[in-house]
Design a protein around this motif. Sequence first.
Motif: not given
Length: 276
Positions: A228-238, A256-268
């Motif tokens: 789904a990451i590639a499919a959304a990106q093919a449509a121009g979405l991040k 797999a090309g994810l654009n943004g990782l939302i995480t509780n562990r920004a320290d690592v």
Amino acid sequence: MGLGAATAMTSAFAADKKSDSHSRPSARELINRPGTLVIAHRGLPEAFPENSVPAFQAALEYKPDFIELDYRHSSDGIPIVIHDEKLDRTTDSFTRFGLKDVLIGTKTAAQLAELDAGTWFGAQFAGTPLPTLDASLDAILAGSCCMVERKDGDAKTCVELLKRKRVEDRVIVQAFDWDYIRNVRKLNADIVTGLLGKGPLDAAKIAEAKEIGSEVVGWADKDLQLEAIAAAQAAGLKVWCWTVNQPERAQQLAAAGLNGLITNRADVARKWLGRS
Ligand code: G3P
Ligand code: CA
């Protein structure tokens, strides 16, 4: 993670070396960078009370691309940074008001400012207040960009606050309520926006996101298929993903090309992604 992906990530973030306030990237510049951004979810919530100024300031030490927060309106219409609709979990509301299940929207900003939003997490944080969105932006934008997640409240109040503070270019505004994002875009289409979702990220969701005009979709980790990451990106979405706290999954999504990782562990998280 393949060597190619790791190399691309490392070189893509050479611009991270820029750090003085004049050279800080805008939110739009950041979202368009190759590689995987790190978004510090609620600050640094495993070590500090979530959604507090100390949590945001602690997160800044680890150079996240964005720091995420949640906001809701007080009864007098002031955006206050808190995740839950009820005050119980993260404040001393019961002690102060003598009632359980008090809704944030029933108290004024002045009443909410009296609450202790730190002791629930640890005695050393006693007296930590619930911050306003205004004060939170000041803390976060001193060293990062902000992912503003609206839980409750109208679009006009948020857009006007961002305008008054002249920080429209330093934030991404996201919400599960896609009509709210439509309204943000009607008021100011230059603000970067994101559409949060869960369940399948399928062709219908991708088409709706494109119709709204948001640049980013932020999807639940449990529901995000790699294809789904590639499919959304093919449509121009991040594509961003929440909330990822395990290095193996972070690396799988990044490869797999994810654009943004939302995480509780920004320290690592930067280390997980091969970023310095
Ligand atoms: O970044 C989106 C994520 O924060 C949504 O979930 O419940 O943590 O606000 P929640
Ligand atoms: Ca959130």
